[in-house]
Every structure is written in structure tokens, then in C-alpha cells.
Design an enzyme around this catalytic site. Sequence first.
Site, PDB file in Angstrom:
ATOM      1  N   GLU A 186       0.840  -1.208   0.000  1.00 43.43           N
ATOM      2  CA  GLU A 186       0.000   0.000   0.000  1.00 43.43           C
ATOM      3  C   GLU A 186       0.871   1.253   0.000  1.00 43.43           C
ATOM      4  O   GLU A 186       0.723   2.136   0.861  1.00 43.43           O
ATOM      5  CB  GLU A 186      -0.999  -0.032   1.170  1.00 43.43           C
ATOM      6  CG  GLU A 186      -1.964  -1.192   1.038  1.00 43.43           C
ATOM      7  CD  GLU A 186      -3.218  -1.099   1.918  1.00 43.43           C
ATOM      8  OE1 GLU A 186      -3.296  -0.232   2.798  1.00 43.43           O
ATOM      9  OE2 GLU A 186      -4.137  -1.917   1.690  1.00 43.43           O
ATOM     10  N   GLU A 309      -4.806  -8.779  -0.537  1.00 41.00           N
ATOM     11  CA  GLU A 309      -5.656  -8.498   0.630  1.00 41.00           C
ATOM     12  C   GLU A 309      -7.093  -8.407   0.151  1.00 41.00           C
ATOM     13  O   GLU A 309      -7.412  -7.579  -0.709  1.00 41.00           O
ATOM     14  CB  GLU A 309      -5.247  -7.191   1.323  1.00 41.00           C
ATOM     15  CG  GLU A 309      -3.932  -7.316   2.066  1.00 41.00           C
ATOM     16  CD  GLU A 309      -3.555  -6.083   2.872  1.00 41.00           C
ATOM     17  OE1 GLU A 309      -4.477  -5.372   3.319  1.00 41.00           O
ATOM     18  OE2 GLU A 309      -2.344  -5.852   3.030  1.00 41.00           O
TER      19      GLU A 309
HETATM   20  O1  AHR Z   1      -5.371  -6.089   6.667  1.00 39.81           O
HETATM   21  C1  AHR Z   1      -5.351  -4.924   7.435  1.00 39.81           C
HETATM   22  C2  AHR Z   1      -4.676  -3.758   6.717  1.00 39.81           C
HETATM   23  O2  AHR Z   1      -5.434  -3.396   5.603  1.00 39.81           O
HETATM   24  C3  AHR Z   1      -3.318  -4.015   6.154  1.00 39.81           C
HETATM   25  O3  AHR Z   1      -2.318  -3.876   7.089  1.00 39.81           O
HETATM   26  C4  AHR Z   1      -3.189  -2.965   5.109  1.00 39.81           C
HETATM   27  O4  AHR Z   1      -2.350  -3.333   4.053  1.00 39.81           O
HETATM   28  C5  AHR Z   1      -4.630  -2.741   4.666  1.00 39.81           C
HETATM   29  O5  AHR Z   1      -4.947  -1.406   4.638  1.00 39.81           O
END
Ligand code: AHR
Length: 505
Positions: A186, A309
Site C-alpha cells: 500500500e 488483501e
Molecule cells: O489487513 C489490514 C490492513 O489493511 C493491512 O495492514 C493494510 O495493508 C490494509 O490497509
Amino acid sequence: MTVMMLSGLTVLAQNKLIVNADQGKTQISKHIYGHFSEHLGRCIYGGIWVGPDSDIENINGYRTDVFEALKNLNIPNLRWPGGCFADEYHWTDGIGPKSERPKMINTHWGGVTEDNSFGTHEFLNFCEMLETTPYITGNVGSGSVEEMSKWVEYINFDGVSPMADLRRRNGREEPWNIKYWGVGNESWGCGGNMTPEYYANEYRRYATFARNYPGARLYKIAGGANSTDYNWTEVLMQKIPLRMMDAMSLHYYTIPGNWGDKGSSTEFSEREYLVTLEKAAFMDELLDKHETIMDKYDPRKRVKLIVDEWGTWYDVEPNTNPGFLYQQNTLRDAFVAAITLNTFNNHADRVHMANLAQTVNVLQALILTDEKEMLLTPTYHVFDLYKPHMDAILLPTHLESEDVKIEDVQIDALNVSSSLSKDGTVNISIANIHPDKAIDLEVALRGSDAKSVSGRYLTAPELNSHNSFENKDVVGIQEFKDYKWNKDALNVKVPAKSVVVLQVK
Ligand code: AHR
């Protein structure tokens, strides 16, 4: 809803699925069924790692119950150490004698003290125990090119070198030869708030010095877009030479409300239920759009997409640390998993890997723990049901589904994918998200004369049914028998609010 016009009359088409069993071309990478474990809340500490001196039954410090549950799923990979944590993690803090490891503040997640007792060796040894493929995300946001380069050398170099020698002094002779390497996380947000142009340059620099060593060619993953940030994908595809990246990531969370008021994991209306599933089903359009951009620069689909994710994100459970992202997991989450995994299967030509956030006690977890207790969530059971799809060949399908409508929200009631296993078994996964209607589905298997069927399914009394530490078996897998052959078609009665996986051979 599919509507057919017959002699001027409008009639609803019956629910029908055509599976083209002899037209499969693309393999569904088993890595689509991957997972993510961050130093966040009780995912690692308490969830996976309790230390060898704990009262909780463990194997060299890893919880035995969690290890066994993950082993049963054959999890294909595990992503670590973050997430946002990855961009403030300095790997040298997590090696060597535990008593000498420095402590740090986990500023992203609850401001708790991280004692670094779970580090590189503990993670990679756990992956070896599980026989799963590790996926490490390196620190771009607050690290350096040198730091990342040395981490790769420490993990993957077999010869004589400062980092390989340090690894040996820390008790590990052989390199781990890991493959999957993420260059930051991110970077548009918690990983450094970069512009795509700036990140693309940084990627080129970091990726250059993340070296391939003999027997250990890295599969390098550029940190991709946040959900619908299509410009991020466009710029990375433009600015990073394709030969320098094997894949690009994408993050997408299913949130029933909005970031300020996400909604409860267990208390929701039927409308909110359907909104959640509509948002999960959006993954299909999201992938289409990112893939269209990628196709422009890479028509041969050499650079893969990795949704590293995904999952539901609700308000935390009452009276829990807001920084720990602990939430319950209901039948609704099972549908989010089923729809999303069907979608990934159906995009297998570009999607190589995906990682559910997160394995234990965080967000859409597979497993919840409470001290010595452990339970399997409805999401866990969907991954169990879907195991046959791993590394099978995607089969093209055509689905005609009725809709489900609640107030102003209306989406397909059925969601499917199908695959062909090496032994000739056709696997069909079907989610019927209708809250109270069993659906008669005619399944036409074209190009196959398979006749023997077996099935398993998941349902529960209520949409918000969930497993608790008091009752761990409210939502579980049962044998499915409600099908019969009618000439060449298989007539299946898909129960209301259920996920069914059929195997035909
Ligand atoms: O999964 C929780 C968080 O969500 C992670 O650390 C981040 O990459 C995303 O914003």
C-alpha cells in the site's frame, strides 16, 4: 435476472448452468487459495505463535490446534509480515537470540509493544512445517534498498557471504529459497503515501537489488492499486518495464457501510446482507477493469494480478481493542468467500494469487482463538469445500440465474465456478444467496459423460449464524444429496442460503 421473450410473452428463464467440461484451458493457480498473517492484533501472537513455554498446547511455540487446522486446508501460501506493518518492520530486529531482540511500537495496530519474538526464522520454519509457500513483503516505506537486498541474501543465498553467514550463526544452514517477494505494501497509503509515478521509480530501484540467487529466482510483486484506483495500475504498467515485475497486487475489502461506520459483523438487516454480497460480487467488475488496463500493455498476460488483501471489514467486536480488528464471522462471510473465490477462479488467466485478510483473529479470519480455545469460522469451511479447485483447470460456464431482491438491492441469487481435476472429476461450486428460497438448478455437463455425483454443503439457520466458543458447530459442512439425473442433465435443489460443492465423475 435472465428474461426470455417467447411469442410476445415475457417469461422468467429457469435457473440453468451449462458447464463445458471439455473446453478448459487455464489452470486455477492453487495460490488463489492463499492467506495473510500480519503482526496485527492476535493474528501472530496468540493466534499462531504462543512460544514454547506457553500453557497452550504448541509445537515449538506454534499453536498445535491452529497448525492442524491450517494443515487440513493445505494452505498454498502465507503472506507476512504485513500489511501496513511491513513498511515499518526492520527484519534484523527479528533474528538472533530472542532476549537480545529489540522491541518496537506497532504504531499502526494498537500502539502495542512488538517484542520481535516472531521473526524471519519463526515465519519461514512455520511455512516449512505447513508445507506452504512463503510470501514476504519487504519494507519500502521506511526501509532502504540495502536493507531489503540483505534480507533476500540472508534468506536465499547458499554461499559464503555476510548475510548467509549470519543466518548460519543463527542456526539455519540451508537457505530457504523463497520465491514470492512483495516490494512494499500500500505504497499509496500506509506504505509511504507515494504517487504512482514515485512508487514506480522506487520499485525499479528496490527490485533491482532484490537479487536472484542460484536456485532462488524471485517472483517480484509490485504494490498495486487500492480498489478502484485504475490510474495506479495504468501508471505502473507504463513506467515499470514488464521484465522487472512478475505480478502486481490489488487490495479490495468488502465493507457493508463506509470507513466511518462499517457495520456490525453479526447484527445486520437482510438489506445490509444483500448490500454486502453485492459489494463482494463487485470484485468481478473490479478485476475486469484492472485487467483491461493490463491487457493494453501486456496482452500476453505475463504480469499477473495478485489480490493479496481481500475480505470483509466490519466494526470491531464491542469491548475489543479497535486497533486489533477482531470481528465475528457469520454465514454472510461464507458467501463473501464463496463469491470471491468463484470470481478469482473465473479470472484465472490473470489472477495468480490471492490472500484472505487475515488468517487468525483479524478481519475475515479462518480461525478465532480465545486463550486455549479455538474455533473454525464459516469462511474456513468454504475454503475447505473449495479445495478441489486448487490447481484444477477452469471450465467455462454459462449461468442463468434468477435474482434476489430486497428493497432497492437486486443481484443474481446464484454464483458459480467450475473446474476439472487431474483425475477427470468436474468440480462445481454454487452459492445460493437467497435468504429463504431453495433454487432448482438444471446443470448441463457438456463434453462429459460423468455420472457419479458427490456433494458437500454449508448452511445455517440464520444469515448471521456463527460459531462461538460456547457452540463451535452452528455452521459446518454436511453431505449434500439433493440432486438427481434427468436424462443428461443434473437437477440440483440448491438449499436457501447455502454453498454447495458438487463433484461429478
Ligand atoms: O489487513 C489490514 C490492513 O489493511 C493491512 O495492514 C493494510 O495493508 C490494509 O490497509
